[in-house]
Design a protein around this motif. Structure first.
Motif, short mmCIF file in Angstrom:
data_model
loop_
_atom_site.label_atom_id
_atom_site.label_comp_id
_atom_site.label_asym_id
_atom_site.label_seq_id
_atom_site.Cartn_x
_atom_site.Cartn_y
_atom_site.Cartn_z
N ILE A 1 -2.65 7.37 1.98
CA ILE A 1 -1.20 7.66 2.01
C ILE A 1 -0.82 8.61 0.87
O ILE A 1 -0.02 9.53 1.06
CB ILE A 1 -0.39 6.34 1.95
N VAL A 2 -1.44 8.42 -0.30
CA VAL A 2 -1.18 9.32 -1.44
C VAL A 2 -1.43 10.77 -1.04
O VAL A 2 -0.60 11.67 -1.26
CB VAL A 2 -2.08 8.96 -2.65
N GLY A 3 -2.59 11.02 -0.44
CA GLY A 3 -2.96 12.39 -0.07
C GLY A 3 -1.98 13.00 0.90
O GLY A 3 -1.60 14.18 0.78
N GLN A 4 -1.54 12.20 1.87
CA GLN A 4 -0.61 12.72 2.88
C GLN A 4 0.77 13.00 2.26
O GLN A 4 1.41 13.99 2.62
CB GLN A 4 -0.48 11.74 4.03
N ILE A 5 1.23 12.15 1.34
CA ILE A 5 2.52 12.41 0.70
C ILE A 5 2.41 13.68 -0.15
O ILE A 5 3.33 14.51 -0.17
CB ILE A 5 2.98 11.21 -0.17
N ALA B 1 0.83 -1.22 0.00
CA ALA B 1 0.00 0.00 0.00
C ALA B 1 0.86 1.26 0.00
O ALA B 1 0.68 2.16 -0.82
CB ALA B 1 -0.94 -0.01 1.20
N GLY B 2 1.82 1.32 0.93
CA GLY B 2 2.67 2.50 1.03
C GLY B 2 3.54 2.70 -0.19
O GLY B 2 3.71 3.83 -0.70
N LEU B 3 4.09 1.59 -0.71
CA LEU B 3 4.97 1.68 -1.89
C LEU B 3 4.18 2.06 -3.14
O LEU B 3 4.65 2.82 -3.98
CB LEU B 3 5.72 0.36 -2.09
N THR B 4 2.95 1.53 -3.25
CA THR B 4 2.09 1.88 -4.39
C THR B 4 1.78 3.37 -4.37
O THR B 4 1.86 4.06 -5.39
CB THR B 4 0.79 1.06 -4.35
N ALA B 5 1.44 3.87 -3.19
CA ALA B 5 1.15 5.31 -3.05
C ALA B 5 2.37 6.14 -3.41
O ALA B 5 2.29 7.12 -4.16
CB ALA B 5 0.70 5.60 -1.62
N TYR B 6 3.51 5.75 -2.89
CA TYR B 6 4.76 6.51 -3.07
C TYR B 6 5.16 6.58 -4.54
O TYR B 6 5.35 7.66 -5.11
CB TYR B 6 5.86 5.84 -2.24
N PHE B 7 5.27 5.41 -5.17
CA PHE B 7 5.75 5.40 -6.57
C PHE B 7 4.70 5.93 -7.54
O PHE B 7 5.02 6.65 -8.48
CB PHE B 7 6.19 3.99 -6.97
N GLY B 8 3.44 5.58 -7.30
CA GLY B 8 2.39 6.06 -8.20
C GLY B 8 2.28 7.57 -8.20
O GLY B 8 2.15 8.21 -9.25
N LEU B 9 2.37 8.16 -7.00
CA LEU B 9 2.26 9.62 -6.93
C LEU B 9 3.55 10.29 -7.42
O LEU B 9 3.51 11.16 -8.29
CB LEU B 9 1.97 10.07 -5.49
N LEU B 10 4.68 9.90 -6.85
CA LEU B 10 5.92 10.65 -7.10
C LEU B 10 6.58 10.33 -8.43
O LEU B 10 7.15 11.22 -9.07
CB LEU B 10 6.91 10.42 -5.95
N HIS B 11 6.49 9.08 -8.90
CA HIS B 11 7.17 8.72 -10.15
C HIS B 11 6.24 8.79 -11.36
O HIS B 11 6.70 9.03 -12.48
CB HIS B 11 7.76 7.31 -10.05
#
Length: 333
Positions: A161-165, A129-139
């Motif tokens: 997590i996406v929203g918070q990042i 979940a966290g990695l999906t949010a991180y890479f999907g949003l940032l990359h």
């Protein structure tokens, strides 16, 4: 959990409409013997994801789940016995164990996990979940400071997590979620700038009011009508990260939406990209270091929804598909 019986949840029939309890059955199987190169693992926490439902439709990025087999699913598990040099009893791993107490899995298909408390964080913020949010949003989404980011299924495991990042990166963040309670939680607890309740029925109008300057990045977890509403509000050179299509998974897939995509993509020079987290696993150390520092500093709040008992896994997945959960849903075996 018995040391002699392997409780297993079988998918006894592939649903043609909505997923129901009648599609599953719990049986007592035997504990498998690991072969060379395999480890015998005992499941501790089963991850529940909308993708579990998509696998019943047919092959995706993994083989389809067939009727009368153990329901597929990822979990955090403990190595009980190993016939692979890379793993030893007591090691924690993440892998596709299926919905059962014990599984024998090739070591090459298991990812060794660090020991941490709470262990549940290995499935949520430091897991898929966290990695999906991180890479999907940032990359894929590539938000810049000051831009407007919209995320659907915003109260779910990935969306929250996406929203918070996006907030950490200095963006204006709008979440789309179902129900007033979830929307209030997003703005009051997680720091979203605004939240739109799609159950109100006037999603486009509410989105336009919340994003008067348009949308720069849309993180799509649902597809369908919500994707259509966001597309119409995208700014020139906007980015859409396509993570999932929950609206199409359960029941008979809707033929609806989004309409007008080719024209909008051209006129607004939009980039619309699908991704799966496995594409980025070679960069996971950097992602985990960032996620851990944000959690430690209190910038990133972790919300988990832990259901007790393997026998409740079918009901827990059905509830997840209906949007019952807030944050990452999992089952403690």
């Amino acid at each position: 959990m018995s040391d002699t019986v392997n409780r297993q949840i079988l998918l006894i029939e592939k649903p043609t409409g909505k997923l129901g309890l009648e599609h599953f059955k719990m049986v007592n199987g035997s504990i498998p013997e690991p072969k060379d190169g395999e480890a015998l693992v005992r499941t501790r926490y089963i991850s529940l994801d909308a993708a579990n439902r998509a696998w019943m439709h047919g092959a995706t990025y993994r083989a389809a789940v067939e009727a009368n087999t153990v329901m597929a699913g990822g979990s955090i598990a403990e190595v009980i016995a190993s016939k692979a040099p890379s793993l030893a009893p007591g090691d924690l791993v993440f892998g596709d164990t299926g919905w059962q107490d014990y599984a024998a899995v090739p070591a090459k298909h298991l990812n060794k996990m660090p020991k941490m408390e709470p262990m549940t964080h290995l499935l949520s913020v430091y897991g898929i979940a966290g990695l999906t949010a991180y890479f999907g949003l940032l990359h894929v989404g590539r938000p810049k400071e000051g831009e407007t980011v919209v995320v659907s299924a915003a109260a779910g495991s990935v969306g929250s997590i996406v929203g918070q990042i996006a907030k950490i990166k200095g963006c204006n963040v709008i979440g789309i979620a179902g129900g007033k309670e979830k929307c209030k939680w997003l703005t009051s607890e997680l720091g979203f700038d605004a939240a739109v309740d799609y159950k109100d029925g006037a999603t486009f109008k509410a989105l336009r009011a919340a994003a008067p300057k348009g949308i720069d990045v849309y993180f799509d977890n649902v597809g369908g009508e919500i994707l259509e509403a966001c597309l119409a509000l995208m700014n020139n050179r906007g980015r859409i990260a396509c993570c999932g299509a929950i609206s199409q998974y359960d029941g008979v897939p809707s033929a609806h939406g989004p309409r007008g995509v080719p024209g909008l993509l051209v006129v607004k020079r939009l980039v619309m990209q699908g991704f799966i987290v496995m594409d980025f696993m070679d960069q996971s150390a950097t992602a985990l270091a960032d996620l851990q520092s944000w959690v430690a500093s209190g910038k990133l709040k972790v919300q988990e929804d832990v259901i007790e008992g393997i026998e409740n896994t079918p009901k827990a997945l059905i509830g997840l598909l209906a949007g019952e959960n807030r944050g990452k849903r999992m089952v403690r075996v």
